[in-house]
Design a protein around this motif. Structure first.
Motif, PDB file in Angstrom:
ATOM      1  N   ASP A   1     -15.609  15.755 -40.612  1.00 52.89           N
ATOM      2  CA  ASP A   1     -16.074  16.752 -41.583  1.00 52.89           C
ATOM      3  C   ASP A   1     -15.851  18.133 -40.970  1.00 52.89           C
ATOM      4  OD1 ASP A   1     -17.585  18.552 -43.100  1.00 52.89           O
ATOM      5  OD2 ASP A   1     -19.056  17.041 -43.647  1.00 52.89           O
ATOM      6  N   PRO A   2     -14.737  18.808 -41.297  1.00 54.86           N
ATOM      7  CA  PRO A   2     -14.411  20.079 -40.646  1.00 54.86           C
ATOM      8  C   PRO A   2     -15.477  21.158 -40.824  1.00 54.86           C
ATOM      9  CG  PRO A   2     -12.531  19.243 -41.883  1.00 54.86           C
ATOM     10  CD  PRO A   2     -13.713  18.406 -42.261  1.00 54.86           C
ATOM     11  N   GLU A   3     -16.058  21.232 -42.023  1.00 60.43           N
ATOM     12  CA  GLU A   3     -17.063  22.275 -42.271  1.00 60.43           C
ATOM     13  C   GLU A   3     -18.316  22.027 -41.439  1.00 60.43           C
ATOM     14  OE1 GLU A   3     -17.791  22.575 -46.422  1.00 60.43           O
ATOM     15  OE2 GLU A   3     -15.754  23.259 -46.907  1.00 60.43           O
ATOM     16  N   MET A   4     -18.737  20.785 -41.363  1.00 62.83           N
ATOM     17  CA  MET A   4     -19.918  20.446 -40.561  1.00 62.83           C
ATOM     18  C   MET A   4     -19.640  20.697 -39.078  1.00 62.83           C
ATOM     19  SD  MET A   4     -21.920  16.791 -40.529  1.00 62.83           S
ATOM     20  CE  MET A   4     -23.416  16.517 -39.593  1.00 62.83           C
ATOM     21  N   LEU A   5     -18.443  20.353 -38.637  1.00 62.45           N
ATOM     22  CA  LEU A   5     -18.084  20.551 -37.241  1.00 62.45           C
ATOM     23  C   LEU A   5     -18.048  22.036 -36.899  1.00 62.45           C
ATOM     24  CD1 LEU A   5     -17.354  18.740 -34.842  1.00 62.45           C
ATOM     25  CD2 LEU A   5     -14.943  18.994 -35.469  1.00 62.45           C
ATOM     26  N   GLU A   6     -17.520  22.834 -37.801  1.00 62.24           N
ATOM     27  CA  GLU A   6     -17.474  24.284 -37.576  1.00 62.24           C
ATOM     28  C   GLU A   6     -18.881  24.869 -37.512  1.00 62.24           C
ATOM     29  OE1 GLU A   6     -15.911  28.291 -39.912  1.00 62.24           O
ATOM     30  OE2 GLU A   6     -14.857  26.391 -40.198  1.00 62.24           O
ATOM     31  N   ALA A   7     -19.749  24.426 -38.425  1.00 64.25           N
ATOM     32  CA  ALA A   7     -21.119  24.940 -38.435  1.00 64.25           C
ATOM     33  C   ALA A   7     -21.855  24.571 -37.147  1.00 64.25           C
ATOM     34  CB  ALA A   7     -21.868  24.392 -39.649  1.00 64.25           C
ATOM     35  N   LEU A   8     -21.639  23.355 -36.664  1.00 58.94           N
ATOM     36  CA  LEU A   8     -22.282  22.946 -35.415  1.00 58.94           C
ATOM     37  C   LEU A   8     -21.739  23.745 -34.231  1.00 58.94           C
ATOM     38  CD1 LEU A   8     -22.410  19.077 -35.882  1.00 58.94           C
ATOM     39  CD2 LEU A   8     -24.384  20.542 -35.440  1.00 58.94           C
ATOM     40  N   ALA A   9     -20.424  23.946 -34.203  1.00 62.14           N
ATOM     41  CA  ALA A   9     -19.822  24.718 -33.118  1.00 62.14           C
ATOM     42  C   ALA A   9     -20.393  26.128 -33.081  1.00 62.14           C
ATOM     43  CB  ALA A   9     -18.305  24.755 -33.280  1.00 62.14           C
ATOM     44  N   ASP A  10     -20.632  26.715 -34.257  1.00 64.91           N
ATOM     45  CA  ASP A  10     -21.224  28.051 -34.318  1.00 64.91           C
ATOM     46  C   ASP A  10     -22.675  28.029 -33.846  1.00 64.91           C
ATOM     47  OD1 ASP A  10     -18.914  29.211 -35.246  1.00 64.91           O
ATOM     48  OD2 ASP A  10     -19.495  29.134 -37.365  1.00 64.91           O
ATOM     49  N   THR A  11     -23.452  27.091 -34.392  1.00 67.58           N
ATOM     50  CA  THR A  11     -24.877  27.018 -34.063  1.00 67.58           C
ATOM     51  C   THR A  11     -25.110  26.745 -32.589  1.00 67.58           C
ATOM     52  OG1 THR A  11     -25.452  26.263 -36.288  1.00 67.58           O
ATOM     53  CG2 THR A  11     -27.031  25.782 -34.529  1.00 67.58           C
ATOM     54  N   LEU A  12     -24.310  25.834 -32.036  1.00 68.96           N
ATOM     55  CA  LEU A  12     -24.489  25.432 -30.645  1.00 68.96           C
ATOM     56  C   LEU A  12     -23.746  26.347 -29.668  1.00 68.96           C
ATOM     57  CD1 LEU A  12     -24.135  21.601 -31.260  1.00 68.96           C
ATOM     58  CD2 LEU A  12     -26.252  22.866 -30.827  1.00 68.96           C
ATOM     59  N   ARG A  13     -22.978  27.272 -30.206  1.00 71.98           N
ATOM     60  CA  ARG A  13     -22.260  28.271 -29.410  1.00 71.98           C
ATOM     61  C   ARG A  13     -21.332  27.610 -28.383  1.00 71.98           C
ATOM     62  NH1 ARG A  13     -26.836  32.496 -27.574  1.00 71.98           N
ATOM     63  NH2 ARG A  13     -24.990  33.672 -26.919  1.00 71.98           N
ATOM     64  N   PHE A  14     -20.549  26.661 -28.892  1.00 73.24           N
ATOM     65  CA  PHE A  14     -19.541  26.023 -28.047  1.00 73.24           C
ATOM     66  C   PHE A  14     -18.449  27.041 -27.703  1.00 73.24           C
ATOM     67  CE2 PHE A  14     -20.595  21.652 -29.959  1.00 73.24           C
ATOM     68  CZ  PHE A  14     -21.320  21.284 -28.836  1.00 73.24           C
ATOM     69  N   GLY A  15     -17.903  26.916 -26.497  1.00 73.57           N
ATOM     70  CA  GLY A  15     -16.830  27.791 -26.066  1.00 73.57           C
ATOM     71  C   GLY A  15     -15.492  27.366 -26.640  1.00 73.57           C
ATOM     72  N   PRO A  16     -14.454  28.194 -26.447  1.00 70.73           N
ATOM     73  CA  PRO A  16     -13.131  27.912 -27.027  1.00 70.73           C
ATOM     74  C   PRO A  16     -12.551  26.568 -26.595  1.00 70.73           C
ATOM     75  CG  PRO A  16     -13.246  30.155 -26.192  1.00 70.73           C
ATOM     76  CD  PRO A  16     -14.496  29.477 -25.728  1.00 70.73           C
ATOM     77  N   MET A  17     -12.711  26.195 -25.324  1.00 71.06           N
ATOM     78  CA  MET A  17     -12.125  24.929 -24.864  1.00 71.06           C
ATOM     79  C   MET A  17     -12.795  23.738 -25.537  1.00 71.06           C
ATOM     80  SD  MET A  17     -11.668  23.417 -21.007  1.00 71.06           S
ATOM     81  CE  MET A  17     -10.548  24.756 -20.578  1.00 71.06           C
ATOM     82  N   THR A  18     -14.137  23.759 -25.622  1.00 62.58           N
ATOM     83  CA  THR A  18     -14.847  22.659 -26.282  1.00 62.58           C
ATOM     84  C   THR A  18     -14.467  22.582 -27.749  1.00 62.58           C
ATOM     85  OG1 THR A  18     -16.710  22.846 -24.751  1.00 62.58           O
ATOM     86  CG2 THR A  18     -17.119  21.696 -26.825  1.00 62.58           C
ATOM     87  N   ARG A  19     -14.306  23.738 -28.389  1.00 64.96           N
ATOM     88  CA  ARG A  19     -13.914  23.765 -29.799  1.00 64.96           C
ATOM     89  C   ARG A  19     -12.525  23.140 -29.996  1.00 64.96           C
ATOM     90  NH1 ARG A  19     -16.662  27.993 -33.033  1.00 64.96           N
ATOM     91  NH2 ARG A  19     -18.403  28.786 -31.785  1.00 64.96           N
ATOM     92  N   ARG A  20     -11.591  23.467 -29.108  1.00 65.01           N
ATOM     93  CA  ARG A  20     -10.251  22.897 -29.220  1.00 65.01           C
ATOM     94  C   ARG A  20     -10.298  21.387 -29.029  1.00 65.01           C
ATOM     95  NH1 ARG A  20      -8.687  27.724 -26.513  1.00 65.01           N
ATOM     96  NH2 ARG A  20      -8.818  26.711 -24.471  1.00 65.01           N
ATOM     97  N   ARG A  21     -11.092  20.937 -28.052  1.00 63.79           N
ATOM     98  CA  ARG A  21     -11.187  19.496 -27.808  1.00 63.79           C
ATOM     99  C   ARG A  21     -11.834  18.779 -28.993  1.00 63.79           C
ATOM    100  NH1 ARG A  21     -14.000  18.463 -22.187  1.00 63.79           N
ATOM    101  NH2 ARG A  21     -13.251  16.324 -22.565  1.00 63.79           N
ATOM    102  N   LEU A  22     -12.854  19.394 -29.577  1.00 65.79           N
ATOM    103  CA  LEU A  22     -13.487  18.806 -30.758  1.00 65.79           C
ATOM    104  C   LEU A  22     -12.497  18.714 -31.905  1.00 65.79           C
ATOM    105  CD1 LEU A  22     -16.959  20.606 -30.714  1.00 65.79           C
ATOM    106  CD2 LEU A  22     -16.591  18.140 -30.505  1.00 65.79           C
TER     107      LEU A  22
END
Length: 316
Positions: free
Chosen positions: A275-296
């Motif tokens: 679910d791209p939208e849910m994943l994006e919202a979680l990445a924002d809320t949890l403040r994941f860094g660029p590398m973790t975001r790319r891996r996700l």
């Protein structure tokens, strides 16, 4: 479903709570979400989960969480079950919710139940899948789960990089895989606040089960115990007679339930689309860094191809 006669297909079954707790205790308390709450456990769990997905690329996988902290059916059998554990703080409970949401956003089946523990959910998933030609890969260091290992199954202590099958259980614990529940009933389990039989330690329990084969046979032939070449054999026999009902209760507590209702159809949990939208919202809320975001993004199958930009780009 695997073709008839084909090698058993792997079904990964992850004991998630173990890895969330491990991250909670080992990760530095410097990560915060957008609202200022700690996120060290979810960051550590995300690293573990991404490494697992990248290494294994599983098609069939379920992630089991413990929600039955004091409402499990075992608490009704024995109210002191796990009563030695402190309740999880609000900061950790919040992170458990984030971990479950992250799994769901990645298209992974999440297993959680208020009446059953993660072990029961894993056991039930494997019990359902095995007749259809699947083999279990249980990702956990918990010795309780070794009782579920069949001929083709495997347990994986991910942190230590150790794997073993049913044949390897005896070298680790002194008893066979199918004897683990009986073994824990005799020795007790301090982690779960199960007392066991007084005076019966690991070596004595292993000797008893090697001789009698099972707790039922041991209790039926308890008069033979006094004649075994075992230190304090007469006292052990006396305690087994006195505590027979306790031994049977302890085994109820240590036996994994394999008949839990599961939230998916078919024999094995299959990865769904992310679910791209849910994943994006979680990445924002949890403040994941660029590398973790790319891996996700890659783990979610959102890349358009090797060396190309992802088709759905999570924000940096």
């Amino acid at each position: 479903m695997p073709a008839p006669g084909a090698a058993p297909a792997p079904l990964h079954l992850v004991d998630a709570s173990l890895y969330v707790f491990r991250a909670w205790h080992s990760m530095p308390d410097e990560f915060r979400d957008a609202h200022g709450w700690p996120t060290n456990a979810v960051h550590g769990f995300a690293r573990f989960l991404l490494e697992l997905l990248e290494r294994e690329r599983p098609r069939h996988i379920a992630i089991a969480f413990d929600e039955a902290l004091d409402s499990c059916f075992r608490n009704r059998l024995y109210p002191a079950y796990k009563a030695n554990r402190d309740p999880a703080p609000a900061e950790l409970r919040r992170q458990f919710a984030h971990c479950k949401a992250l799994c769901a956003a990645l298209g992974l089946t999440v297993l959680a139940d208020h009446d059953y523990e993660a072990d029961d959910l894993i056991g039930s998933a494997l019990h359902r899948a095995r007749p259809a030609g699947y083999r279990g890969i249980i990702v956990s260091a918990d010795k309780d789960l070794s009782q579920m290992l069949g001929e083709h199954d495997e347990q994986w202590d991910f942190a230590r990089g150790q794997r073993w099958g049913a044949a390897g259980v005896k070298a680790r614990h002194g008893v066979h895989a199918h004897q683990i529940a009986d073994y824990l009933a005799l020795t007790g389990d301090a982690v779960d606040n199960i007392p066991g039989i007084g005076g019966v330690g690991a070596k004595t329990a292993a000797v008893l089960l090697a001789h009698f084969g099972s707790l039922d046979a041991l209790l039926e032939r308890v008069d033979e115990v006094a004649f075994l070449r075992l230190r304090g054999a007469a006292q052990v026999a006396a305690r087994l007679r006195e505590q027979r009902e306790h031994a049977l209760l302890w085994r109820q507590l240590t036996t994994i339930a394999c008949d839990v209702p599961l939230p998916y159809e078919g024999p094995a949990a299959t990865r769904a689309e992310a679910d791209p939208e849910m994943l994006e919202a979680l990445a924002d809320t949890l403040r994941f860094g660029p590398m973790t975001r790319r891996r996700l993004c890659t783990a979610a199958g959102l890349d358009s191809g090797a060396g190309e930009a992802p088709s759905v780009q999570l924000p940096a």
